[in-house]
Design a protein around this motif. Sequence first.
Motif, PDB file in Angstrom:
ATOM      1  N   ARG A 195       0.833  -1.198   0.000  1.00 12.05           N
ATOM      2  CA  ARG A 195       0.000   0.000   0.000  1.00 12.05           C
ATOM      3  C   ARG A 195       0.871   1.253   0.000  1.00 12.05           C
ATOM      4  NH1 ARG A 195      -2.950  -0.424   4.829  1.00 12.05           N
ATOM      5  NH2 ARG A 195      -3.821  -2.262   3.840  1.00 12.05           N
ATOM      6  N   HIS A 198       2.308   1.548  -3.434  1.00 13.19           N
ATOM      7  CA  HIS A 198       1.284   1.935  -4.409  1.00 13.19           C
ATOM      8  C   HIS A 198       0.984   3.434  -4.347  1.00 13.19           C
ATOM      9  CE1 HIS A 198      -2.139   1.474  -7.069  1.00 13.19           C
ATOM     10  NE2 HIS A 198      -2.927   2.050  -6.177  1.00 13.19           N
ATOM     11  N   THR A 199       0.975   3.995  -3.146  1.00 15.01           N
ATOM     12  CA  THR A 199       0.652   5.413  -2.988  1.00 15.01           C
ATOM     13  C   THR A 199       1.866   6.318  -3.152  1.00 15.01           C
ATOM     14  OG1 THR A 199       0.946   5.230  -0.579  1.00 15.01           O
ATOM     15  CG2 THR A 199      -1.277   4.909  -1.450  1.00 15.01           C
TER      16      THR A 199
END
Length: 298
Positions: A195, A198-199
């Motif tokens: 996560r 991904h960000t």
Amino acid sequence: MSNSSLSQSEDSTARSAVDTAQSEEQRLRNERDTLQRENQRLRSAYHQAQQATHRRAAGGLAIVGALAAAASALFPSVANVLLALGGVGLFGAVLTYYLTPDKVVSADVTQRVYDTKATNEQSLVTELGLTGQTVYIPRSSNRDDAATDSVRLFVPQYSEYSIPAESALDSLFVATEADKARGISLVPSGIHLYREFHTSGRQSSGETGSVAESVDELVDAVLHMFELADTTETTVEAESGRVRVAFSSPTYSRADVLENPIASFLAVGLAQHLRRPVSTTVTATEDTLSVVCQWDIK
């Protein structure tokens, strides 16, 4: 000897024992306080040493920047380049100085926390008589919790297993009517790393890119974003549904546990990219962690 004398002797012995116990208790308290003060002193010294290292780096960048800026006046032909170099050096010095971390968590601390989690998971698998196979299953992107629960780790009960329905993965214990789809469903240890990756904007291939591009981005994140290994050797066989990555000097090097965080991050990323289940096999040598990810190409 009279009863009175015996009573006085016993009282004296009891008082002496109490005094000795109190004295010993006070001594232990003093030692504890001394150890706490010494521990605090060592922590403070370690923190100051870490800050000093960053401050020295900032000072070095500032000197380089100042020298480059001053040299621009002596060498007009390359003044623009020197001024740019000076600006970068001074800006880097400011960032390094003011962004010095207040707290540093050593690799040994994270390793101990990871070992505890891994031991608990392995005990659960052993107690339930599961296979220990790790299968990472991507979930539907239109779920309400898709951002935080996009991939689940399925540990099947039987070596010849089938993928359970997505709704069955909501529970820890996957108890379906089909025996081959039974097991447990866990949150992968690499899901939060993925996560963060991904960000961060480092992922550019998305689902439309090739498997090789996706693997390169994931491996680059392991090396340079999370700094969990030094170097890698990667073999991508997309036509066969297989990827092998060998990580040298990994932070998490254990292969005798249910899930290795580095392997988990790689498998979660591949499962998201491929939108299909990905299984992992992890082996380790003295200084290398080998992760093999496989998926059904049908």
